[in-house]
Design a protein around this motif. Sequence first.
Motif, PDB file in Angstrom:
ATOM      1  N   LEU A  19       0.826  -1.205   0.000  1.00 49.74           N
ATOM      2  CA  LEU A  19       0.000   0.000   0.000  1.00 49.74           C
ATOM      3  C   LEU A  19       0.862   1.259   0.000  1.00 49.74           C
ATOM      4  CD1 LEU A  19      -2.718  -1.091   2.586  1.00 49.74           C
ATOM      5  CD2 LEU A  19      -2.835  -1.204   0.092  1.00 49.74           C
ATOM      6  N   LEU A  20       1.971   1.228   0.741  1.00 53.16           N
ATOM      7  CA  LEU A  20       2.884   2.376   0.748  1.00 53.16           C
ATOM      8  C   LEU A  20       3.415   2.652  -0.655  1.00 53.16           C
ATOM      9  CD1 LEU A  20       4.998   1.930   4.007  1.00 53.16           C
ATOM     10  CD2 LEU A  20       3.600   3.906   3.418  1.00 53.16           C
ATOM     11  N   GLU A  21       3.752   1.586  -1.367  1.00 46.77           N
ATOM     12  CA  GLU A  21       4.291   1.751  -2.717  1.00 46.77           C
ATOM     13  C   GLU A  21       3.250   2.377  -3.648  1.00 46.77           C
ATOM     14  OE1 GLU A  21       5.589  -2.138  -3.681  1.00 46.77           O
ATOM     15  OE2 GLU A  21       7.393  -2.029  -2.440  1.00 46.77           O
ATOM     16  N   ILE A  22       1.988   1.981  -3.492  1.00 48.59           N
ATOM     17  CA  ILE A  22       0.924   2.568  -4.302  1.00 48.59           C
ATOM     18  C   ILE A  22       0.825   4.074  -4.030  1.00 48.59           C
ATOM     19  CG2 ILE A  22      -1.579   2.686  -4.636  1.00 48.59           C
ATOM     20  CD1 ILE A  22      -1.673  -0.321  -4.066  1.00 48.59           C
ATOM     21  N   ALA A  23       0.772   4.438  -2.749  1.00 45.77           N
ATOM     22  CA  ALA A  23       0.608   5.845  -2.389  1.00 45.77           C
ATOM     23  C   ALA A  23       1.832   6.669  -2.757  1.00 45.77           C
ATOM     24  CB  ALA A  23       0.303   5.963  -0.897  1.00 45.77           C
ATOM     25  N   LEU A  24       3.014   6.090  -2.610  1.00 46.82           N
ATOM     26  CA  LEU A  24       4.234   6.805  -2.988  1.00 46.82           C
ATOM     27  C   LEU A  24       4.264   7.045  -4.491  1.00 46.82           C
ATOM     28  CD1 LEU A  24       6.958   5.138  -0.724  1.00 46.82           C
ATOM     29  CD2 LEU A  24       6.370   7.569  -0.786  1.00 46.82           C
ATOM     30  N   TRP A  25       3.824   6.068  -5.254  1.00 56.50           N
ATOM     31  CA  TRP A  25       3.777   6.221  -6.706  1.00 56.50           C
ATOM     32  C   TRP A  25       2.811   7.337  -7.095  1.00 56.50           C
ATOM     33  CZ3 TRP A  25      -0.231   5.271 -10.311  1.00 56.50           C
ATOM     34  CH2 TRP A  25       0.171   5.304 -11.655  1.00 56.50           C
ATOM     35  N   VAL A  31       5.065  11.312   3.679  1.00 54.02           N
ATOM     36  CA  VAL A  31       4.091  11.763   4.673  1.00 54.02           C
ATOM     37  C   VAL A  31       2.673  11.466   4.194  1.00 54.02           C
ATOM     38  CG1 VAL A  31       3.149  13.777   5.863  1.00 54.02           C
ATOM     39  CG2 VAL A  31       5.614  13.553   5.564  1.00 54.02           C
ATOM     40  N   THR A  32       2.374  11.829   2.945  1.00 54.37           N
ATOM     41  CA  THR A  32       1.049  11.561   2.396  1.00 54.37           C
ATOM     42  C   THR A  32       0.803  10.063   2.275  1.00 54.37           C
ATOM     43  OG1 THR A  32       1.163  13.623   1.137  1.00 54.37           O
ATOM     44  CG2 THR A  32      -0.516  12.033   0.481  1.00 54.37           C
ATOM     45  N   ALA A  33       1.826   9.315   1.868  1.00 52.12           N
ATOM     46  CA  ALA A  33       1.685   7.861   1.742  1.00 52.12           C
ATOM     47  C   ALA A  33       1.343   7.235   3.079  1.00 52.12           C
ATOM     48  CB  ALA A  33       2.970   7.260   1.174  1.00 52.12           C
ATOM     49  N   ASP A  34       2.022   7.665   4.137  1.00 50.24           N
ATOM     50  CA  ASP A  34       1.722   7.164   5.477  1.00 50.24           C
ATOM     51  C   ASP A  34       0.271   7.465   5.854  1.00 50.24           C
ATOM     52  OD1 ASP A  34       3.680   5.653   6.640  1.00 50.24           O
ATOM     53  OD2 ASP A  34       4.767   7.330   7.502  1.00 50.24           O
ATOM     54  N   HIS A  35      -0.179   8.673   5.526  1.00 55.61           N
ATOM     55  CA  HIS A  35      -1.562   9.057   5.828  1.00 55.61           C
ATOM     56  C   HIS A  35      -2.548   8.138   5.105  1.00 55.61           C
ATOM     57  CE1 HIS A  35      -5.217  11.423   6.238  1.00 55.61           C
ATOM     58  NE2 HIS A  35      -5.346  11.373   4.931  1.00 55.61           N
ATOM     59  N   VAL A  36      -2.274   7.872   3.834  1.00 56.96           N
ATOM     60  CA  VAL A  36      -3.159   7.008   3.048  1.00 56.96           C
ATOM     61  C   VAL A  36      -3.221   5.611   3.660  1.00 56.96           C
ATOM     62  CG1 VAL A  36      -3.427   5.839   0.818  1.00 56.96           C
ATOM     63  CG2 VAL A  36      -2.867   8.289   0.894  1.00 56.96           C
ATOM     64  N   VAL A  57     -10.794 -11.516  -0.529  1.00 57.94           N
ATOM     65  CA  VAL A  57      -9.387 -11.188  -0.818  1.00 57.94           C
ATOM     66  C   VAL A  57      -9.061  -9.845  -0.153  1.00 57.94           C
ATOM     67  CG1 VAL A  57      -7.650 -10.879  -2.618  1.00 57.94           C
ATOM     68  CG2 VAL A  57      -9.639 -12.356  -3.040  1.00 57.94           C
ATOM     69  N   PRO A  58      -8.578  -9.874   1.091  1.00 62.15           N
ATOM     70  CA  PRO A  58      -8.274  -8.614   1.800  1.00 62.15           C
ATOM     71  C   PRO A  58      -7.329  -7.705   1.024  1.00 62.15           C
ATOM     72  CG  PRO A  58      -8.224 -10.462   3.321  1.00 62.15           C
ATOM     73  CD  PRO A  58      -8.354 -11.048   1.948  1.00 62.15           C
ATOM     74  N   ARG A  59      -6.330  -8.283   0.331  1.00 60.79           N
ATOM     75  CA  ARG A  59      -5.381  -7.462  -0.424  1.00 60.79           C
ATOM     76  C   ARG A  59      -6.113  -6.602  -1.463  1.00 60.79           C
ATOM     77  NH1 ARG A  59       0.256  -8.128  -2.003  1.00 60.79           N
ATOM     78  NH2 ARG A  59       0.681  -6.988  -3.920  1.00 60.79           N
ATOM     79  N   ALA A  60      -7.076  -7.195  -2.161  1.00 62.19           N
ATOM     80  CA  ALA A  60      -7.818  -6.457  -3.176  1.00 62.19           C
ATOM     81  C   ALA A  60      -8.635  -5.343  -2.529  1.00 62.19           C
ATOM     82  CB  ALA A  60      -8.722  -7.405  -3.956  1.00 62.19           C
ATOM     83  N   TRP A  61      -9.276  -5.642  -1.390  1.00 63.40           N
ATOM     84  CA  TRP A  61     -10.060  -4.626  -0.689  1.00 63.40           C
ATOM     85  C   TRP A  61      -9.168  -3.483  -0.241  1.00 63.40           C
ATOM     86  CZ3 TRP A  61     -10.314  -1.917   3.778  1.00 63.40           C
ATOM     87  CH2 TRP A  61     -11.536  -1.320   4.116  1.00 63.40           C
ATOM     88  N   LEU A  62      -8.021  -3.804   0.351  1.00 61.21           N
ATOM     89  CA  LEU A  62      -7.096  -2.770   0.815  1.00 61.21           C
ATOM     90  C   LEU A  62      -6.587  -1.921  -0.341  1.00 61.21           C
ATOM     91  CD1 LEU A  62      -5.053  -4.938   3.342  1.00 61.21           C
ATOM     92  CD2 LEU A  62      -6.564  -3.044   3.948  1.00 61.21           C
ATOM     93  N   THR A  63      -6.268  -2.577  -1.463  1.00 61.30           N
ATOM     94  CA  THR A  63      -5.759  -1.849  -2.625  1.00 61.30           C
ATOM     95  C   THR A  63      -6.816  -0.899  -3.172  1.00 61.30           C
ATOM     96  OG1 THR A  63      -4.283  -3.694  -3.191  1.00 61.30           O
ATOM     97  CG2 THR A  63      -4.768  -2.098  -4.925  1.00 61.30           C
ATOM     98  N   ARG A  64      -8.042  -1.380  -3.295  1.00 60.71           N
ATOM     99  CA  ARG A  64      -9.119  -0.528  -3.795  1.00 60.71           C
ATOM    100  C   ARG A  64      -9.349   0.659  -2.857  1.00 60.71           C
ATOM    101  NH1 ARG A  64     -11.736  -5.447  -4.849  1.00 60.71           N
ATOM    102  NH2 ARG A  64     -12.994  -5.169  -2.966  1.00 60.71           N
ATOM    103  N   THR A  65      -9.326   0.382  -1.564  1.00 59.26           N
ATOM    104  CA  THR A  65      -9.582   1.448  -0.588  1.00 59.26           C
ATOM    105  C   THR A  65      -8.466   2.479  -0.612  1.00 59.26           C
ATOM    106  OG1 THR A  65     -10.799  -0.099   0.830  1.00 59.26           O
ATOM    107  CG2 THR A  65      -9.984   1.928   1.852  1.00 59.26           C
ATOM    108  N   ALA A  66      -7.220   2.011  -0.654  1.00 56.74           N
ATOM    109  CA  ALA A  66      -6.094   2.946  -0.723  1.00 56.74           C
ATOM    110  C   ALA A  66      -6.175   3.776  -1.997  1.00 56.74           C
ATOM    111  CB  ALA A  66      -4.770   2.184  -0.663  1.00 56.74           C
ATOM    112  N   LEU A  71      -7.331   8.936  -4.826  1.00 54.10           N
ATOM    113  CA  LEU A  71      -8.102   9.700  -5.805  1.00 54.10           C
ATOM    114  C   LEU A  71      -8.857  10.846  -5.142  1.00 54.10           C
ATOM    115  CD1 LEU A  71      -9.475   6.799  -8.024  1.00 54.10           C
ATOM    116  CD2 LEU A  71      -7.690   8.443  -8.619  1.00 54.10           C
ATOM    117  N   HIS A  72      -9.372  10.588  -3.937  1.00 49.45           N
ATOM    118  CA  HIS A  72     -10.077  11.644  -3.207  1.00 49.45           C
ATOM    119  C   HIS A  72      -9.130  12.800  -2.885  1.00 49.45           C
ATOM    120  CE1 HIS A  72     -12.806  13.595  -0.382  1.00 49.45           C
ATOM    121  NE2 HIS A  72     -11.811  13.630   0.475  1.00 49.45           N
ATOM    122  N   LEU A  73      -7.922  12.466  -2.456  1.00 42.71           N
ATOM    123  CA  LEU A  73      -6.945  13.510  -2.138  1.00 42.71           C
ATOM    124  C   LEU A  73      -6.536  14.286  -3.385  1.00 42.71           C
ATOM    125  CD1 LEU A  73      -4.636  11.622   0.401  1.00 42.71           C
ATOM    126  CD2 LEU A  73      -6.282  13.434   0.909  1.00 42.71           C
TER     127      LEU A  73
END
Length: 225
Positions: A19-25, A31-36, A57-66, A71-73
């Motif tokens: 999830l960190l890698e997604i937000a960092l990308w 800082v923003t990645a940690d928040h996400v 599939v928790p990974r898929a749920w977490l990825t979609r939510t992150a 996108l909201h930010l």
Amino acid sequence: MTGAGAESLAEMLDERQHLLEIALWMFGSEVTADHVVQETYRRWYALDDEDRAGIAVPRAWLTRTAGSICLHLLAAPSRTPAGPTRLPEPVVDLAQHHVRFSQAMLARHDRVARRFAVACQTGDTSALRTVLAADAIVVSDGGGKVRAAVHPTYGADAVARLVEALLIGQPGTEVVAGSVNGRTGLVLRREGQAVAVVSVSVAGAEVTAVWIVLNPDKLQGWHRP
């Protein structure tokens, strides 16, 4: 403490780096990645047990939510004060600004993480409590093989007690501050064998989340001769 739910908790901790890698990308800001990531986990644990059990599939749920949080930010209106229209800064200036900002954030993370490390090294529970945010959370992964919390623990006092129980005062254990996933964290070793690896999330001058890996199967790469 081990038992039902430990495997799911371990999986949640494993997904953190993903999830960190997604937000960092998306943002390029730790800082923003940690928040996400923290908001993603907050939403996961806000679900009741029945709802979580229904997620195949928790990974898929977490990825979609992150992704949704990102996108909201990104869609949020700029909070720049109204004023004369400014031309965009040159890309080089933006890149340099980002580098300076990232370096400053890493330096701040290092300072706070080292305060946390010193408290663990010295067994100073008062200092440990002081460095934790009031709403801090700790997630631990014992892999069902060593003592760990089955569920996340919330609140500075409760987090301090769990950290003390898992990390402080272990006979013959060396507590060292060092790089964990590219940022300052802790490694605990006994006779050269890693027994715990700890990473922390930071906001301001406080630790907001503690991530503890105790599962022996995941610590082999941290052993030292």
